[in-house]
Design an enzyme around this catalytic site. Structure first.
Site, PDB file in Angstrom:
ATOM      1  N   ARG A 141       0.921  -1.112   0.149  1.00 35.73           N
ATOM      2  CA  ARG A 141       0.000  -0.102   0.027  1.00 35.73           C
ATOM      3  C   ARG A 141       0.920   1.335  -0.172  1.00 35.73           C
ATOM      4  O   ARG A 141       2.005   1.223   0.671  1.00 35.73           O
ATOM      5  CB  ARG A 141      -0.963   0.007   1.019  1.00 35.73           C
ATOM      6  CG  ARG A 141      -1.909  -1.310   1.438  1.00 35.73           C
ATOM      7  CD  ARG A 141      -2.555  -1.114   2.552  1.00 35.73           C
ATOM      8  NE  ARG A 141      -3.393  -2.419   2.678  1.00 35.73           N
ATOM      9  CZ  ARG A 141      -3.264  -3.453   3.275  1.00 35.73           C
ATOM     10  NH1 ARG A 141      -1.909  -3.387   4.091  1.00 35.73           N
ATOM     11  NH2 ARG A 141      -4.176  -4.555   3.448  1.00 35.73           N
ATOM     12  N   LYS A 164      -2.997  -1.443   7.627  1.00 32.03           N
ATOM     13  CA  LYS A 164      -4.033  -1.294   7.510  1.00 32.03           C
ATOM     14  C   LYS A 164      -4.963  -1.957   8.730  1.00 32.03           C
ATOM     15  O   LYS A 164      -6.052  -1.422   9.345  1.00 32.03           O
ATOM     16  CB  LYS A 164      -4.921  -1.517   6.305  1.00 32.03           C
ATOM     17  CG  LYS A 164      -6.350  -1.178   6.009  1.00 32.03           C
ATOM     18  CD  LYS A 164      -6.874  -1.444   4.765  1.00 32.03           C
ATOM     19  CE  LYS A 164      -8.308  -1.027   4.567  1.00 32.03           C
ATOM     20  NZ  LYS A 164      -8.567  -1.264   3.056  1.00 32.03           N
ATOM     21  N   HIS A 237      -3.095   3.210  -6.228  1.00 31.53           N
ATOM     22  CA  HIS A 237      -3.438   2.241  -5.761  1.00 31.53           C
ATOM     23  C   HIS A 237      -3.584   0.922  -6.745  1.00 31.53           C
ATOM     24  O   HIS A 237      -3.541  -0.342  -6.406  1.00 31.53           O
ATOM     25  CB  HIS A 237      -4.839   2.241  -4.926  1.00 31.53           C
ATOM     26  CG  HIS A 237      -5.210   1.174  -4.145  1.00 31.53           C
ATOM     27  ND1 HIS A 237      -4.491   0.936  -3.060  1.00 31.53           N
ATOM     28  CD2 HIS A 237      -6.050   0.129  -4.215  1.00 31.53           C
ATOM     29  CE1 HIS A 237      -4.875  -0.373  -2.307  1.00 31.53           C
ATOM     30  NE2 HIS A 237      -6.120  -0.596  -3.171  1.00 31.53           N
ATOM     31  N   ARG A 240      -1.038  -1.914  -6.953  1.00 22.85           N
ATOM     32  CA  ARG A 240      -1.256  -2.971  -6.091  1.00 22.85           C
ATOM     33  C   ARG A 240      -2.178  -4.223  -6.699  1.00 22.85           C
ATOM     34  O   ARG A 240      -1.888  -5.329  -6.542  1.00 22.85           O
ATOM     35  CB  ARG A 240      -1.917  -2.639  -4.770  1.00 22.85           C
ATOM     36  CG  ARG A 240      -2.037  -3.475  -3.785  1.00 22.85           C
ATOM     37  CD  ARG A 240      -2.719  -2.894  -2.362  1.00 22.85           C
ATOM     38  NE  ARG A 240      -3.136  -3.664  -1.425  1.00 22.85           N
ATOM     39  CZ  ARG A 240      -2.408  -4.291  -0.245  1.00 22.85           C
ATOM     40  NH1 ARG A 240      -1.177  -4.328  -0.544  1.00 22.85           N
ATOM     41  NH2 ARG A 240      -2.887  -5.083   0.292  1.00 22.85           N
ATOM     42  N   HIS A 271      -3.495  -8.937   3.872  1.00 26.32           N
ATOM     43  CA  HIS A 271      -5.002  -8.921   4.120  1.00 26.32           C
ATOM     44  C   HIS A 271      -5.367  -9.553   5.415  1.00 26.32           C
ATOM     45  O   HIS A 271      -4.798 -10.569   5.615  1.00 26.32           O
ATOM     46  CB  HIS A 271      -5.393  -9.582   2.728  1.00 26.32           C
ATOM     47  CG  HIS A 271      -5.639  -8.788   1.445  1.00 26.32           C
ATOM     48  ND1 HIS A 271      -5.511  -9.165   0.288  1.00 26.32           N
ATOM     49  CD2 HIS A 271      -5.524  -7.331   1.397  1.00 26.32           C
ATOM     50  CE1 HIS A 271      -5.490  -8.316  -0.695  1.00 26.32           C
ATOM     51  NE2 HIS A 271      -5.450  -6.986  -0.125  1.00 26.32           N
ATOM     52  N   TYR A 280      -8.858  -8.029  -5.555  1.00 26.42           N
ATOM     53  CA  TYR A 280      -7.720  -7.661  -6.539  1.00 26.42           C
ATOM     54  C   TYR A 280      -7.454  -8.368  -7.581  1.00 26.42           C
ATOM     55  O   TYR A 280      -6.809  -7.944  -8.643  1.00 26.42           O
ATOM     56  CB  TYR A 280      -6.408  -7.497  -5.530  1.00 26.42           C
ATOM     57  CG  TYR A 280      -6.202  -6.693  -4.515  1.00 26.42           C
ATOM     58  CD1 TYR A 280      -5.477  -5.422  -4.844  1.00 26.42           C
ATOM     59  CD2 TYR A 280      -7.118  -6.707  -3.298  1.00 26.42           C
ATOM     60  CE1 TYR A 280      -5.467  -4.443  -3.709  1.00 26.42           C
ATOM     61  CE2 TYR A 280      -7.098  -5.609  -2.662  1.00 26.42           C
ATOM     62  CZ  TYR A 280      -6.189  -4.544  -2.643  1.00 26.42           C
ATOM     63  OH  TYR A 280      -6.075  -3.486  -1.547  1.00 26.42           O
TER      64      TYR A 280
END
Length: 304
Positions: A141, A164, A237, A240, A271, A280
């Protein structure tokens, strides 16, 4: 003053551990708008008037709901603050932004454009070349990259401490990626700065997310990936997303191999749940070809 109320509201969320970055930006924009109109309290009609200035239905609804949460907190302290209805702009359906999958050529052009940044003979071009290359090569990220400290660069890879989901992880690096970071460190370390972060500006200060995002949009326009200001286009982003898809394309077309690969990829990307990784993965010609081959094999043998 609304600005004082906002300062307390933001400080509370940050003390509780929330990053509150996007919300803070939106609320500051609204408070500045309201105070220009002489408001000392949140007014529903002012919230709606400000929200509808956003360029898309999704952004308008996001503005409304962000200020509405702020208004609820302020109304609990003082009934003079009005709370706009959640459906004042209609009932929206959340839609994920469709990711853009960069080609290797496009990533190369982005890095070439970053290398041409000025001022000449400064750290800035190398900083952005290294940052974009790192995002493309690791899928990390942008917030994680900007939070990296010099001490996070180890012989085993990069240590991600600020994630995150408050989880730490180690990101192993390809030798070429590690060589690029070492080149950057050779230029970065002599710069006198009290900042211990990896990526810094020419002034020695940590890079700001908003500055990096704005510069990315600028260089994207210069190579033809985006339209003019205010028009949507590929995001930083999406590097990613591109990493995740290209990674899966290299996986053998085998059930067990794919399952192991997805689990490893989910861990590598940081994740919380493996199901988060599926968002993704987008259909690309390479992936579709693998699916078609698997379908043909199943048609002939009944086994995938």
């Amino acid at each position: 003053m609304l600005s004082d109320d906002l300062s307390r509201h933001v400080a509370l969320h940050e003390v509780l551990g929330f990053k509150f970055r996007t919300q803070r930006i939106l609320l500051r924009m609204f408070v500045a708008y309201a105070e220009r109109h002489g408001d000392n309290f949140i007014k529903s009609n002012r919230v709606i008037a400000w929200a509808v200035e956003a360029p898309s239905p999704e952004q308008r609804r996001n503005r409304l709901l962000t200020v509405r949460r702020f208004a609820i907190a302020m109304h609990a302290e003082d009934g003079g603050h009005e709370v706009p209805a959640a459906d004042a702009l209609g009932r929206g359906i959340f839609r994920r932004t469709k990711p853009y999958i960069y080609s290797a050529e496009e990533i190369g052009k982005l890095m070439q454009q970053a290398a041409s940044l000025g001022p000449a003979a400064t750290l800035r071009p190398l900083t952005y070349v290294t940052l974009l290359g790192l995002l493309a090569a690791t899928g990390m990220r942008i917030s994680e990259a900007l939070a990296l400290r010099l001490s996070d660069v180890t012989d085993d890879g990069l240590i991600i401490n600020k994630t995150k989901f408050k989880k730490s992880r180690l990101i192993p690096l390809h030798p070429t990626t590690r060589a690029a970071i070492d080149r950057y460190l050779s230029a970065r370390l002599p710069i006198s700065t009290c900042a211990a972060v990896l990526f810094v500006s020419n002034a020695g200060t940590p890079l700001c997310y908003d500055t990096v995002s704005a510069l990315f949009r600028q260089i994207s326009r210069k190579i033809g990936l985006r339209g003019g200001p205010g028009q949507s286009g590929p995001r930083i982003h999406d590097l990613r997303h591109s990493f995740a898809v290209r990674s899966l394309e290299q996986c053998p077309c085998d059930d067990d191999a794919v399952s192991r690969h997805i689990l490893a990829l989910s861990t590598y990307l940081g994740h919380a749940h493996v199901s988060d990784t599926y968002w993704y993965l987008q259909a690309t010609p390479g992936l579709m070809a693998q699916i078609a081959d698997a379908g043909e094999d199943f048609g002939r043998t009944g086994v995938i």
